[in-house]
Design a protein around this motif. Structure first.
Motif, PDB file in Angstrom:
ATOM      1  N   VAL A  61     -40.038 -76.850  84.095  1.00 52.05           N
ATOM      2  CA  VAL A  61     -39.723 -77.238  82.719  1.00 52.05           C
ATOM      3  C   VAL A  61     -40.706 -76.468  81.851  1.00 52.05           C
ATOM      4  O   VAL A  61     -41.887 -76.405  82.146  1.00 52.05           O
ATOM      5  CB  VAL A  61     -39.815 -78.772  82.508  1.00 52.05           C
ATOM      6  N   ARG A  62     -40.163 -75.816  80.795  1.00 52.10           N
ATOM      7  CA  ARG A  62     -41.026 -74.962  79.972  1.00 52.10           C
ATOM      8  C   ARG A  62     -40.419 -74.893  78.575  1.00 52.10           C
ATOM      9  O   ARG A  62     -39.315 -75.364  78.328  1.00 52.10           O
ATOM     10  CB  ARG A  62     -41.262 -73.581  80.602  1.00 52.10           C
ATOM     11  N   GLY A  63     -41.163 -74.223  77.670  1.00 51.18           N
ATOM     12  CA  GLY A  63     -40.767 -74.247  76.263  1.00 51.18           C
ATOM     13  C   GLY A  63     -41.479 -75.432  75.629  1.00 51.18           C
ATOM     14  O   GLY A  63     -41.427 -76.557  76.160  1.00 51.18           O
ATOM     15  N   ALA A  64     -42.153 -75.178  74.492  1.00 47.96           N
ATOM     16  CA  ALA A  64     -43.070 -76.181  73.949  1.00 47.96           C
ATOM     17  C   ALA A  64     -42.465 -77.586  73.766  1.00 47.96           C
ATOM     18  O   ALA A  64     -43.019 -78.568  74.278  1.00 47.96           O
ATOM     19  CB  ALA A  64     -43.666 -75.652  72.648  1.00 47.96           C
ATOM     20  N   PRO A  65     -41.329 -77.736  73.058  1.00 45.90           N
ATOM     21  CA  PRO A  65     -40.819 -79.096  72.868  1.00 45.90           C
ATOM     22  C   PRO A  65     -40.391 -79.760  74.188  1.00 45.90           C
ATOM     23  O   PRO A  65     -40.618 -80.966  74.381  1.00 45.90           O
ATOM     24  CB  PRO A  65     -39.613 -78.902  71.938  1.00 45.90           C
ATOM     25  N   SER A 104     -52.039 -79.354  82.647  1.00 49.00           N
ATOM     26  CA  SER A 104     -51.022 -78.488  83.261  1.00 49.00           C
ATOM     27  C   SER A 104     -50.893 -77.137  82.573  1.00 49.00           C
ATOM     28  O   SER A 104     -50.794 -76.104  83.223  1.00 49.00           O
ATOM     29  CB  SER A 104     -49.665 -79.194  83.308  1.00 49.00           C
ATOM     30  N   ARG A 105     -50.858 -77.123  81.240  1.00 49.60           N
ATOM     31  CA  ARG A 105     -50.753 -75.851  80.493  1.00 49.60           C
ATOM     32  C   ARG A 105     -51.523 -75.992  79.171  1.00 49.60           C
ATOM     33  O   ARG A 105     -51.443 -77.044  78.532  1.00 49.60           O
ATOM     34  CB  ARG A 105     -49.295 -75.491  80.219  1.00 49.60           C
ATOM     35  N   PRO A 106     -52.195 -74.925  78.731  1.00 53.20           N
ATOM     36  CA  PRO A 106     -53.080 -75.092  77.565  1.00 53.20           C
ATOM     37  C   PRO A 106     -52.509 -74.713  76.197  1.00 53.20           C
ATOM     38  O   PRO A 106     -53.053 -75.131  75.178  1.00 53.20           O
ATOM     39  CB  PRO A 106     -54.237 -74.145  77.886  1.00 53.20           C
ATOM     40  N   GLY A 184     -32.342 -76.311  70.817  1.00 57.80           N
ATOM     41  CA  GLY A 184     -33.405 -75.328  70.736  1.00 57.80           C
ATOM     42  C   GLY A 184     -33.951 -75.188  69.339  1.00 57.80           C
ATOM     43  O   GLY A 184     -33.541 -75.893  68.414  1.00 57.80           O
ATOM     44  N   THR A 185     -34.873 -74.229  69.190  1.00 56.27           N
ATOM     45  CA  THR A 185     -35.431 -73.936  67.866  1.00 56.27           C
ATOM     46  C   THR A 185     -34.871 -72.586  67.400  1.00 56.27           C
ATOM     47  O   THR A 185     -33.971 -72.554  66.568  1.00 56.27           O
ATOM     48  CB  THR A 185     -36.968 -73.927  67.909  1.00 56.27           C
ATOM     49  N   ALA A 186     -35.312 -71.486  68.011  1.00 59.24           N
ATOM     50  CA  ALA A 186     -34.839 -70.162  67.577  1.00 59.24           C
ATOM     51  C   ALA A 186     -33.336 -69.987  67.807  1.00 59.24           C
ATOM     52  O   ALA A 186     -32.669 -69.290  67.043  1.00 59.24           O
ATOM     53  CB  ALA A 186     -35.623 -69.078  68.302  1.00 59.24           C
ATOM     54  N   LEU A 211     -39.378 -63.455  82.832  1.00 54.57           N
ATOM     55  CA  LEU A 211     -37.963 -63.202  82.538  1.00 54.57           C
ATOM     56  C   LEU A 211     -37.203 -64.385  81.930  1.00 54.57           C
ATOM     57  O   LEU A 211     -36.019 -64.591  82.205  1.00 54.57           O
ATOM     58  CB  LEU A 211     -37.231 -62.704  83.801  1.00 54.57           C
ATOM     59  N   GLN A 212     -37.901 -65.139  81.077  1.00 55.94           N
ATOM     60  CA  GLN A 212     -37.216 -66.265  80.418  1.00 55.94           C
ATOM     61  C   GLN A 212     -36.039 -65.775  79.577  1.00 55.94           C
ATOM     62  O   GLN A 212     -35.052 -66.489  79.402  1.00 55.94           O
ATOM     63  CB  GLN A 212     -38.190 -67.039  79.523  1.00 55.94           C
ATOM     64  N   GLY A 213     -36.143 -64.545  79.052  1.00 54.88           N
ATOM     65  CA  GLY A 213     -35.052 -64.016  78.224  1.00 54.88           C
ATOM     66  C   GLY A 213     -33.822 -63.703  79.050  1.00 54.88           C
ATOM     67  O   GLY A 213     -32.713 -64.151  78.729  1.00 54.88           O
ATOM     68  N   SER A 252     -42.108 -70.912  68.869  1.00 57.53           N
ATOM     69  CA  SER A 252     -43.570 -70.858  68.939  1.00 57.53           C
ATOM     70  C   SER A 252     -44.086 -72.028  69.786  1.00 57.53           C
ATOM     71  O   SER A 252     -43.446 -73.069  69.881  1.00 57.53           O
ATOM     72  CB  SER A 252     -44.186 -70.925  67.544  1.00 57.53           C
ATOM     73  N   ASP A 253     -45.247 -71.802  70.368  1.00 54.53           N
ATOM     74  CA  ASP A 253     -45.904 -72.839  71.178  1.00 54.53           C
ATOM     75  C   ASP A 253     -46.963 -73.590  70.401  1.00 54.53           C
ATOM     76  O   ASP A 253     -47.337 -74.702  70.748  1.00 54.53           O
ATOM     77  CB  ASP A 253     -46.521 -72.224  72.422  1.00 54.53           C
ATOM     78  N   ARG A 254     -47.495 -72.925  69.370  1.00 61.29           N
ATOM     79  CA  ARG A 254     -48.487 -73.593  68.527  1.00 61.29           C
ATOM     80  C   ARG A 254     -48.635 -72.774  67.239  1.00 61.29           C
ATOM     81  O   ARG A 254     -48.890 -71.579  67.294  1.00 61.29           O
ATOM     82  CB  ARG A 254     -49.834 -73.698  69.258  1.00 61.29           C
ATOM     83  N   ALA A 262     -48.518 -68.773  67.792  1.00 64.06           N
ATOM     84  CA  ALA A 262     -48.581 -68.325  69.189  1.00 64.06           C
ATOM     85  C   ALA A 262     -47.186 -68.434  69.797  1.00 64.06           C
ATOM     86  O   ALA A 262     -46.478 -69.411  69.578  1.00 64.06           O
ATOM     87  CB  ALA A 262     -49.548 -69.198  69.980  1.00 64.06           C
ATOM     88  N   ASN A 263     -46.799 -67.423  70.529  1.00 63.33           N
ATOM     89  CA  ASN A 263     -45.531 -67.482  71.262  1.00 63.33           C
ATOM     90  C   ASN A 263     -45.651 -66.576  72.477  1.00 63.33           C
ATOM     91  O   ASN A 263     -46.686 -65.927  72.693  1.00 63.33           O
ATOM     92  CB  ASN A 263     -44.366 -67.052  70.351  1.00 63.33           C
ATOM     93  N   LYS A 264     -44.606 -66.539  73.269  1.00 65.74           N
ATOM     94  CA  LYS A 264     -44.597 -65.772  74.509  1.00 65.74           C
ATOM     95  C   LYS A 264     -45.116 -64.355  74.298  1.00 65.74           C
ATOM     96  O   LYS A 264     -44.792 -63.704  73.303  1.00 65.74           O
ATOM     97  CB  LYS A 264     -43.157 -65.753  75.047  1.00 65.74           C
ATOM     98  N   ILE A 265     -45.897 -63.888  75.261  1.00 67.36           N
ATOM     99  CA  ILE A 265     -46.487 -62.555  75.186  1.00 67.36           C
ATOM    100  C   ILE A 265     -45.390 -61.514  74.865  1.00 67.36           C
ATOM    101  O   ILE A 265     -44.324 -61.529  75.478  1.00 67.36           O
ATOM    102  CB  ILE A 265     -47.248 -62.211  76.506  1.00 67.36           C
TER     103      ILE A 265
HETATM  104  O1  MRU Z   1     -44.069 -69.913  79.146  1.00 69.04           O
HETATM  105  P1  MRU Z   1     -42.935 -70.608  78.472  1.00 69.04           P
HETATM  106  O2  MRU Z   1     -41.597 -70.252  79.041  1.00 69.04           O
HETATM  107  O3  MRU Z   1     -43.149 -72.095  78.370  1.00 69.04           O
HETATM  108  O4  MRU Z   1     -42.964 -70.032  76.980  1.00 69.04           O
HETATM  109  C1  MRU Z   1     -42.039 -70.523  76.062  1.00 69.04           C
HETATM  110  C2  MRU Z   1     -42.097 -69.865  74.743  1.00 69.04           C
HETATM  111  O5  MRU Z   1     -42.925 -69.022  74.500  1.00 69.04           O
HETATM  112  C3  MRU Z   1     -41.149 -70.364  73.702  1.00 69.04           C
HETATM  113  O6  MRU Z   1     -40.765 -69.333  72.843  1.00 69.04           O
HETATM  114  C4  MRU Z   1     -41.821 -71.469  72.885  1.00 69.04           C
HETATM  115  O7  MRU Z   1     -42.319 -72.466  73.726  1.00 69.04           O
HETATM  116  C5  MRU Z   1     -40.901 -72.092  71.901  1.00 69.04           C
HETATM  117  S1  MRU Z   1     -39.666 -73.070  72.687  1.00 69.04           S
HETATM  118  C6  MRU Z   1     -38.719 -73.808  71.522  1.00 69.04           C
END
Ligand code: MRU
Length: 361
Positions: A61-65, A104-106, A184-186, A211-213, A252-254, A262-265
């Motif tokens: 499970v990933r993605g900030a929300p 778990s994740r920072p 989702g957001t974006a 490869l989340q994209g 974004s994650d923060r 901050a968002n994915k590299i």
């Molecule tokens: O490492 P991930 O897959 O958790 O990274 C996710 C992202 O960077 C998303 O763009 C971000 O969390 C926004 S999700 C609505």
């Protein structure tokens, strides 16, 4: 849309909002195992703390929300499955489980936001019955999920106003249904615009190294019937130069108090490319992604991940075993590269500081 993260009762009912007529206790956290996508759509159901911790850490499970929702439901699931005899012991247990999940994740602030909210709610209950507090914890977690669903819809509504018929959107990573409790957001403005009958195309960066994209964004957009094209991250500049992109929208994650995000590299490079090519660059977030304690993005903790993600991604060596590597999972885009921030309350334009502050007034 896709039930990325939900509560499942022991009688097998999958629920996303509190309903007083429903027995929510006992139950489990249920989530889509995103590590298996796009090959297989499978679910994990659990009340086990270490399993939930690992699900977040290894990106099942990933993605900030979605991380925030999973942590809240996970905390409730673990705690309700443990036998405790007093309210005092229960509150100690809630703190212990929450502290472990928080490791778990920072980077995504939604994790800490959701856990703090649940812990504070549990502490505020004046009851001597441990079951009342257990139930309240599940309720609060379901409130977080329900709010996230509503925020996704509002972000979609607000963001869709930026899109016109025939537009092509470039996005990075996955900030769609798989990253939240709903649209989702974006990706939510895209879903909304398509629902309104607009013809919208999406270019999705593959998003090295995990490869989340290509695995997730392409999967969920295709599934929803949205026209999506996967490109390697390094192709974004050329695709922009060819005039194929009208707008960039990322999640974004923060987000810091001044709008640094901050968002994915790879997002930061994309923002610079967008600026050079005069393409608007938007960040879509719910308020739970804003960290008012950080005045700017330089203080956002950036997760460093395992070197094997770079040189042995998905099981195949793609570099010498002993080569030096560096694997930051996120970067920070400075606010001056951001055209606007799409929120559930509307679209914020620069300068952001006062407008972000107002969200919390
Ligand atoms: O490492 P991930 O897959 O958790 O990274 C996710 C992202 O960077 C998303 O763009 C971000 O969390 C926004 S999700 C609505």
């Amino acid at each position: 849309m896709i039930d990325t993260v939900r509560w499942i009762t022991d009688s097998g009912k999958v629920i996303s909002k509190y309903n007083k007529d429903l027995n929510i206790l006992p139950g489990k956290l249920r989530l889509i195992d995103q590590v298996c996508l796009p090959k297989k759509l499978t679910y994990i159901e659990t009340t086990d703390l270490e399993e939930i911790f690992q699900c977040i850490k290894r990106l099942s499970v990933r993605g900030a929300p979605a991380i925030g929702c999973a942590a809240a439901l996970g905390l409730a699931a673990v705690v309700q499955s443990h036998q405790v005899n007093s309210v005092k012991d229960l509150l100690t247990e809630i703190e212990r489980v929450s502290n472990r999940l928080a490791e778990s994740r920072p980077t995504a602030v939604n994790l800490f936001w959701a856990l703090n909210r649940c812990v504070n709610q549990a502490k505020s209950i004046k009851s001597c019955d441990v079951n009342d507090i257990k139930e309240e914890l599940i309720k609060e977690a379901l409130n977080i999920v329900e709010e996230d669903i509503a925020m996704c819809a509002a972000i979609g509504e607000n963001g869709s106003e930026l899109l016109k018929d025939g537009d092509t959107v470039l996005t990075h990573c996955n900030a769609g249904a798989l990253a939240t409790a709903d649209f989702g957001t974006a990706l939510s403005p895209i879903y909304k615009a398509v629902e309104n009958g607009l013809n919208i195309k999406v270019y999705s960066d593959e998003t090295r190294p995990l490869l989340q994209g290509s695995r997730l964004t392409a999967w969920e957009l295709q599934r929803a019937g949205v026209d999506v094209t996967t490109i390697c991250d390094s192709m974004a500049g050329q695709v922009m130069k060819e005039g194929k992109i009208d707008i960039v929208i990322v999640g974004s994650d923060r987000v810091a108090a001044n709008g640094d995000a901050a968002n994915k590299i790879g997002t930061y490079s994309l923002a610079i490319l967008a600026k050079y090519h005069n393409i608007p660059f938007y960040v879509a977030i719910p308020y739970s992604t804003i960290d008012m304690e950080l005045s700017d993005g330089s203080m956002i903790p950036i997760e460093l991940r395992d070197r094997k993600e770079i040189i042995k991604g998905f099981g195949k060596w793609t570099g010498p075993e002993d080569v030096k590597t560096y694997n930051p999972a996120f970067d920070v885009t400075p606010n001056e590269l951001i055209t606007g921030i799409i929120t559930e309350q509307g679209i914020l334009t620069p300068p952001f500081t006062e407008k972000i502050k107002k969200i919390f007034d």
